[in-house]
Motif scaffolding. Structure first.
Motif: not given
Length: 253
Positions: A92, A105, A126, A133, A178
């Motif tokens: 990540l 993502i 982030i 995410v 996020s």
């Protein structure tokens, strides 16, 4: 005002051996997300792929062509990673540093993070990049790994429950920070989560309320403006029991 911002779609996929049951579904869900954006205002300008295993992660590959990108996902295979945790946060982190701001993502994994010490760094990225995410989380402890560890099935199930509770909380915190989601599904129900992911990542979506609920009964309240339309509630997790009431006290579900 003539300002445009191209979106970038990024997939971070666990390729360890325990994903052998999941990786084809991870590919299918990834393709569904890609196809749902094609020819729409949300069509990405770039596509990024970051596989992770243990102890390796990466490399990051990037292309502007969806038809070139899909074969790269198709080429992923599951192998290695004999112990339980994997290098999820390293994968990540690589995606967050390699992708531009405001990227989307998606992470597919069935294991806890061996590199949880990267949590603060990932949270900072982030916040800096404003990337969203979303985690797709399947079973965290396979029967094969229990046998290799010398743990019987009953012990393994109890151990697995503790691992899932603690490690999914880490993923939930990162997702919530996020504005994304951490969706817990079994290996068999992973396909059913595709629509949730696609619906919840459209540009027209406004997040009214998002929360992580701990085990046990609790009440959550949120305000809905009367100008909103097509309100949808996504409730994810295991052993779910819930009741939805309107402000008037009317029972909806």
């Amino acid at each position: 005002m003539g300002i445009t911002r191209s979106s970038v779609l990024c997939f971070v996929i666990d390729t360890t051996g325990s994903m052998s049951d999941d990786i084809e579904e991870a590919k299918r869900v990834s393709f569904s997300i890609i196809d749902s954006r094609r020819g729409t205002p949300e069509e990405p300008s770039d596509y990024i792929l970051v596989p992770f295993n243990d102890p390796d992660f990466g490399p990051l590959t990037r292309t502007t062509n969806a038809d070139e990108f899909k074969p790269r996902i198709s080429s992923l295979t599951a192998s290695g990673g004999e112990d339980l945790p994997e290098m999820c946060l390293s994968g990540l982190q690589l995606a967050l540093t390699g992708a531009p701001p405001y990227s989307e993502i998606f992470i597919f994994t069935d294991a806890p993070a061996k590199d949880s010490y990267l949590k603060s760094s990932v949270l900072a990225l982030i916040e800096k990049t404003h990337s969203v995410v979303t985690f797709m989380l399947t079973n965290a402890l396979s029967a094969r790994r229990r046998r290799n560890s010398g743990i019987d099935d009953n012990q393994g199930q109890k151990f697995s429950s503790r691992i899932v509770s603690a490690q999914n909380l880490l993923y939930e915190e990162l997702a919530q920070a996020s504005g994304g989601q951490a969706i817990e599904v079994s290996k068999g129900t992973l396909p059913k989560a595709t629509d949730i992911i696609i619906d919840s990542t459209t540009s027209a979506l406004v997040t009214v309320f998002q929360a992580t609920r701990n085990a046990g009964q609790s009440n959550l309240t949120f305000v809905v403006d009367d100008t909103l339309r097509n309100l949808t509630a996504y409730i994810t997790g295991s052993a779910l029991t819930f009741t939805l009431y309107s402000p008037s006290g009317k029972l909806h579900l």
